[in-house]
Design an enzyme around this catalytic site. Structure first.
Site, short mmCIF file in Angstrom:
data_model
loop_
_atom_site.label_atom_id
_atom_site.label_comp_id
_atom_site.label_asym_id
_atom_site.label_seq_id
_atom_site.Cartn_x
_atom_site.Cartn_y
_atom_site.Cartn_z
N SER A 1 0.85 -1.19 0.00
CA SER A 1 0.00 0.00 0.00
C SER A 1 0.88 1.23 0.00
O SER A 1 1.98 1.22 0.56
CB SER A 1 -0.90 0.02 1.23
OG SER A 1 -1.62 1.23 1.28
N ASN B 1 -0.75 4.14 0.85
CA ASN B 1 -1.61 5.05 1.62
C ASN B 1 -1.07 5.13 3.06
O ASN B 1 -1.06 4.13 3.79
CB ASN B 1 -3.04 4.46 1.58
CG ASN B 1 -4.02 5.24 2.44
OD1 ASN B 1 -3.71 5.67 3.53
ND2 ASN B 1 -5.23 5.38 1.93
N ALA B 2 -0.59 6.33 3.45
CA ALA B 2 0.07 6.49 4.74
C ALA B 2 -0.84 6.11 5.91
O ALA B 2 -0.40 5.49 6.88
CB ALA B 2 0.54 7.93 4.89
N GLU C 1 -2.72 -0.65 -11.16
CA GLU C 1 -4.04 -0.05 -11.36
C GLU C 1 -5.10 -0.96 -10.74
O GLU C 1 -5.03 -2.18 -10.89
CB GLU C 1 -4.29 0.09 -12.86
CG GLU C 1 -5.23 1.22 -13.18
CD GLU C 1 -5.61 1.22 -14.65
OE1 GLU C 1 -6.76 1.55 -14.96
OE2 GLU C 1 -4.74 0.86 -15.46
N ASP D 1 -7.72 -3.55 0.48
CA ASP D 1 -8.57 -2.70 -0.34
C ASP D 1 -9.81 -2.42 0.48
O ASP D 1 -10.42 -3.34 1.04
CB ASP D 1 -8.95 -3.34 -1.68
CG ASP D 1 -9.48 -2.27 -2.63
OD1 ASP D 1 -8.70 -1.38 -3.01
OD2 ASP D 1 -10.68 -2.30 -2.96
N SER D 2 -10.16 -1.17 0.59
CA SER D 2 -11.23 -0.82 1.52
C SER D 2 -11.98 0.39 1.02
O SER D 2 -11.55 1.06 0.08
CB SER D 2 -10.62 -0.56 2.90
OG SER D 2 -9.52 0.31 2.80
N GLY E 1 -9.19 9.71 5.49
CA GLY E 1 -10.29 9.45 4.55
C GLY E 1 -11.64 9.93 5.09
O GLY E 1 -11.80 11.09 5.49
N TYR E 2 -12.60 9.03 5.12
CA TYR E 2 -13.98 9.37 5.48
C TYR E 2 -14.27 9.25 6.99
O TYR E 2 -15.42 9.34 7.40
CB TYR E 2 -14.95 8.46 4.71
CG TYR E 2 -14.85 8.61 3.21
CD1 TYR E 2 -15.54 9.62 2.54
CD2 TYR E 2 -14.07 7.75 2.44
CE1 TYR E 2 -15.46 9.76 1.16
CE2 TYR E 2 -13.98 7.88 1.06
CZ TYR E 2 -14.67 8.89 0.43
OH TYR E 2 -14.58 9.04 -0.94
N LYS F 1 -10.58 2.92 17.61
CA LYS F 1 -10.97 2.63 16.22
C LYS F 1 -10.30 1.33 15.78
O LYS F 1 -10.94 0.48 15.15
CB LYS F 1 -10.57 3.77 15.28
CG LYS F 1 -10.91 3.44 13.82
CD LYS F 1 -10.34 4.38 12.78
CE LYS F 1 -10.52 3.76 11.39
NZ LYS F 1 -9.80 4.43 10.32
P1 IMP Z 1 -8.09 1.96 -1.72
O1 IMP Z 1 -8.33 0.73 -0.88
O2 IMP Z 1 -6.64 2.27 -1.86
O3 IMP Z 1 -8.85 1.90 -3.00
O4 IMP Z 1 -8.63 3.22 -0.92
C1 IMP Z 1 -9.67 3.10 -0.02
C2 IMP Z 1 -10.20 4.45 0.37
O5 IMP Z 1 -11.32 4.20 1.23
C3 IMP Z 1 -9.25 5.28 1.21
O6 IMP Z 1 -8.51 6.18 0.46
C4 IMP Z 1 -10.20 6.01 2.12
O7 IMP Z 1 -10.74 7.08 1.46
C5 IMP Z 1 -11.34 5.04 2.32
N1 IMP Z 1 -11.11 4.30 3.55
C6 IMP Z 1 -10.69 3.02 3.68
N2 IMP Z 1 -10.54 2.70 4.97
C7 IMP Z 1 -10.85 3.81 5.66
C8 IMP Z 1 -10.86 4.09 7.05
O8 IMP Z 1 -10.51 3.29 7.94
N3 IMP Z 1 -11.24 5.34 7.37
C9 IMP Z 1 -11.60 6.27 6.47
N4 IMP Z 1 -11.59 6.06 5.17
C10 IMP Z 1 -11.22 4.83 4.76
#
Ligand code: IMP
Length: 198
Positions: free
Chosen positions: A14, A16-17, A46, A75-76, A157-158, A179
């Site tokens: 990943s 994503n920090a 991708e 993936d989330s 994120g959200y 959390k």
């Molecule tokens: P991906 O899995 O890299 O496609 O990105 C998933 C996106 O879902 C993240 O960039 C967040 O926007 C959102 N997301 C996933 N997990 C969380 C969480 O624990 N909190 C808030 N947003 C989340």
């Protein structure tokens, strides 16, 4: 029988920090020498899958096949009932190229309008994959409701619009350790640990 993690090097696939921080904390008590895909200079594939599971497997496999190591990918995203599950697997993309989550949260608020159904889920698929192409993949989720405007400085994120069921604060207002105990990622992680790490 699920395949078990034998210990040693584990690449987190990943970039994503926020996710990297949470997964490192979840892995802290296990015998894994954790490095990130970014540290190894691995490219980000991708996300062409049509489900959280397909995308988690695609990301884990790209890292494990590319670097010949065992890799873990997440993936989330957020699935909103009133939006038929959107943004779902497109959760990151709703924030645009500048990853502007204030914008993404406003887009959700606008799309929901005055729909009284505020229910949503965070969903997470975690995939552990080996260089021979084998994957062990698990999905977790947490239910809640959405609130606007966003509240709280924590998480990513959200998190600031999501109130988990049984609470009156958002994930953004919640102590991060709390959390991590109850999140979609923790749920998927518990399933992964039970199958592959215990
Ligand atoms: P991906 O899995 O890299 O496609 O990105 C998933 C996106 O879902 C993240 O960039 C967040 O926007 C959102 N997301 C996933 N997990 C969380 C969480 O624990 N909190 C808030 N947003 C989340």
């Amino acid at each position: 029988m699920p395949r078990r993690f034998p210990g040693g090097k584990l690449v987190l696939a990943s970039h994503n920090a926020g996710k990297l921080r949470e997964i490192r904390e979840l892995l802290a008590s296990f015998k894994a020498n954790v490095v990130s895909a970014g540290e190894l200079g691995l490219p980000e594939p991708e996300e062409t899958g049509l489900s959280f599971i397909a995308n988690a497997e695609l990301k884990a496999l790209a890292a494990s096949l590319g670097a010949n190591v065992i890799a873990l990918a997440d993936d989330s995203g957020l699935a909103v009932d009133a939006l038929n599950g959107a943004p779902g697997i497109y959760s990151a993309r709703w924030a645009g190229p500048t990853k502007d989550f204030d914008l993404a949260m406003r887009k959700i608020q606008n799309a929901m309008g005055d729909n009284p159904d505020r229910n949503a889920q965070f969903i997470c698929a975690l995939s552990l994959s080996w260089p021979d192409g084998h994957c062990e993949t698990f999905e977790g989720k947490v239910e809640g409701t959405l609130t606007f405007p966003p509240r709280g400085p924590h998480g990513f994120g959200y998190d600031p619009i999501f109130i988990p069921t049984g609470f009156d604060i958002t994930f953004g207002e919640m102590d991060p350790a709390k959390k991590h105990d109850m999140s979609h990622r923790a749920d998927a992680f518990r399933r992964l640990v039970a199958a592959c790490f215990s």
